[in-house]
Design an enzyme around this catalytic site. Structure first.
Site, mmCIF file in Angstrom:
data_model
loop_
_atom_site.group_PDB
_atom_site.id
_atom_site.type_symbol
_atom_site.label_atom_id
_atom_site.label_comp_id
_atom_site.label_asym_id
_atom_site.label_seq_id
_atom_site.Cartn_x
_atom_site.Cartn_y
_atom_site.Cartn_z
ATOM 1 N N LYS A 251 0.902 18.869 3.518
ATOM 2 C CA LYS A 251 0.086 18.006 3.565
ATOM 3 C C LYS A 251 -1.367 18.223 3.160
ATOM 4 O O LYS A 251 -2.042 16.529 3.507
ATOM 5 C CB LYS A 251 0.483 16.960 4.554
ATOM 6 C CG LYS A 251 2.063 16.055 5.222
ATOM 7 C CD LYS A 251 2.914 16.835 4.277
ATOM 8 C CE LYS A 251 2.553 15.094 3.151
ATOM 9 N NZ LYS A 251 4.203 15.210 2.403
ATOM 10 N N HIS B 71 3.832 27.629 0.575
ATOM 11 C CA HIS B 71 2.523 27.157 1.908
ATOM 12 C C HIS B 71 2.303 28.275 2.557
ATOM 13 O O HIS B 71 2.049 28.482 3.723
ATOM 14 C CB HIS B 71 3.441 26.134 2.739
ATOM 15 C CG HIS B 71 3.463 24.649 2.778
ATOM 16 N ND1 HIS B 71 3.090 24.240 1.680
ATOM 17 C CD2 HIS B 71 4.154 23.798 2.419
ATOM 18 C CE1 HIS B 71 3.183 23.067 1.309
ATOM 19 N NE2 HIS B 71 4.520 22.595 1.644
ATOM 20 N N SER C 125 -0.855 12.197 7.706
ATOM 21 C CA SER C 125 0.278 12.521 6.271
ATOM 22 C C SER C 125 1.296 13.110 6.869
ATOM 23 O O SER C 125 2.456 12.520 6.628
ATOM 24 C CB SER C 125 -0.663 13.303 5.287
ATOM 25 O OG SER C 125 0.174 13.581 3.490
HETATM 26 P P1 A3P Z 1 -0.964 10.723 3.076
HETATM 27 O O1 A3P Z 1 0.503 11.014 3.007
HETATM 28 O O2 A3P Z 1 -2.552 11.303 3.345
HETATM 29 O O3 A3P Z 1 -0.498 9.681 1.912
HETATM 30 P P2 A3P Z 1 1.320 16.984 0.045
HETATM 31 O O4 A3P Z 1 1.866 16.770 -1.435
HETATM 32 O O5 A3P Z 1 1.176 18.008 0.006
HETATM 33 O O6 A3P Z 1 2.756 17.716 0.992
HETATM 34 O O7 A3P Z 1 0.325 16.480 0.165
HETATM 35 C C1 A3P Z 1 1.174 15.172 0.173
HETATM 36 C C2 A3P Z 1 -0.282 14.061 0.183
HETATM 37 O O8 A3P Z 1 -1.090 13.688 -0.716
HETATM 38 C C3 A3P Z 1 0.222 12.411 0.271
HETATM 39 O O9 A3P Z 1 -0.709 12.267 1.403
HETATM 40 C C4 A3P Z 1 0.064 12.239 -1.204
HETATM 41 O O10 A3P Z 1 -0.425 10.591 -0.902
HETATM 42 C C5 A3P Z 1 -1.263 13.261 -1.332
HETATM 43 N N1 A3P Z 1 -1.486 12.999 -3.044
HETATM 44 C C6 A3P Z 1 -0.756 13.260 -3.762
HETATM 45 N N2 A3P Z 1 -0.991 13.163 -4.656
HETATM 46 C C7 A3P Z 1 -2.770 12.430 -4.617
HETATM 47 C C8 A3P Z 1 -3.013 12.348 -5.896
HETATM 48 N N3 A3P Z 1 -3.434 12.048 -7.513
HETATM 49 N N4 A3P Z 1 -4.620 11.405 -5.179
HETATM 50 C C9 A3P Z 1 -4.788 11.209 -3.819
HETATM 51 N N5 A3P Z 1 -3.416 11.770 -3.200
HETATM 52 C C10 A3P Z 1 -2.214 12.268 -3.603
#
Ligand code: A3P
Length: 292
Positions: free
Chosen positions: A46, A101, A131
């Site tokens: 996340k 990860h 998140s």
């Molecule tokens: P949120 O749940 O706070 O919206 P991961 O890929 O490590 O699981 O992370 C997912 C998080 O990154 C989510 O956060 C997602 O919305 C955010 N995210 C993905 N792409 C993004 C972007 N282009 N700009 C900002 N946040 C992004």
């Protein structure tokens, strides 16, 4: 019935997502052959993995930038330990792009040759927590919790996929000299995506023309990714991993959403633990966007 053991596989002291991990692969991970031109995104869950996957895919694949090829990001930058499409990594042409990860001590030992590149993305842990709370309630492959308090306890105990956030970042940073690694902050990417893409492409020695840079930045914004089926994981969540409700991987993508979910008491408790555990840690965090 819905107990932690159904979801977590503790392998060598680190928690994997049991429903989607390939245990045989883990057994041989240390010897997984690394090529000099491999590129790895490393994150605690996340922290913006999917975002970095999109940026890397756009940097490396002209057909992605120009939208002439329809390939999902996950297939261009697959997870090493969660190989959900059962890709034969040994057959993949170079340069191979991966995300993971893994904690520093479980990665293939070939990464220590310092030739392959690693981009470590980190995010302020209260937003990671927020998140993660939503994500683990959304997908069937993770244990759902009833409320933030319950999830906060699990997170602070490291009883989640990825184990303890504090250990993950501290140790990757501590052993950074063993690797060829760039640390990137989610919040900096959010505040200045263009400069962040430039920094990443420079580290990868993939200099982009002005036009290509524009194309990468444009297609890596939250709004564009959220509406792009190649990038937003909607399909994978619905049809492969399975969800409990109609939510999105691309949830909000903002800085400081934790303020909407943590009580003052929870936030202060978090701060006390953070201060104790991250004492002397040199990387800074951005917890909120300052309003003028
Ligand atoms: P949120 O749940 O706070 O919206 P991961 O890929 O490590 O699981 O992370 C997912 C998080 O990154 C989510 O956060 C997602 O919305 C955010 N995210 C993905 N792409 C993004 C972007 N282009 N700009 C900002 N946040 C992004």
């Amino acid at each position: 019935m819905d107990n932690t053991d159904q979801y977590l596989l503790n392998f060598k002291g680190y928690n994997f997502d049991l429903p989607v991990v390939d245990v045989d692969f883990l057994e041989n991970l240390e010897d997984f052959e690394i090529r000099d031109d491999d590129v790895f995104i490393v994150t605690y869950p996340k922290s913006g993995t999917i975002w970095a996957q999109q940026i890397l895919s756009l940097i490396y694949f002209e057909g992605h930038r120009s939208r002439t090829e329809i390939v999902k990001t996950i297939d261009r930058v697959p997870f090493l330990e969660y190989n959900i499409h059962k890709m034969d990594f040994l057959e993949r042409p170079s340069p191979r792009l991966f995300c993971t990860h893994l904690p520093y001590y479980l990665v293939p030992k070939g990464l220590k040759s310092k030739k392959a590149k690693i981009i470590y993305i980190y995010r302020n842990p209260k937003d990671v927590l927020t998140s993660y709370f939503h994500f683990s309630n959304l997908i069937l492959a993770m244990q759902a919790t009833n409320n933030m308090e319950e999830f906060l306890e699990k997170f602070l105990d490291g009883k989640v996929v990825g184990s303890l956030w504090f250990d993950h970042i501290r140790n990757w940073y501590k052993y950074r000299h063993d690797f060829n690694i760039l640390f990137m902050m989610y919040e900096e990417m959010k505040m200045d995506l263009r400069s962040s893409v430039l920094k990443i492409s420079h580290f990868l020695e993939k200099e982009l023309s002005e036009e290509d840079l524009e194309a990468v930045v444009k297609q890596a914004t939250f709004t564009n990714m959220k509406s792009d089926p190649k990038a937003n994981y909607n399909d994978i969540l619905r049809n492969e991993v399975g969800t409990r409700y109609d939510g999105h991987f691309m949830r909000k993508g903002v800085i400081g959403d934790w303020k909407n979910y943590l009580t003052v008491e929870q936030s202060e408790r978090f701060d006390r633990i953070f201060q104790r555990k991250m004492k002397d840690f040199p990387l800074k965090f951005i917890w909120d966007v300052k309003k003028e």
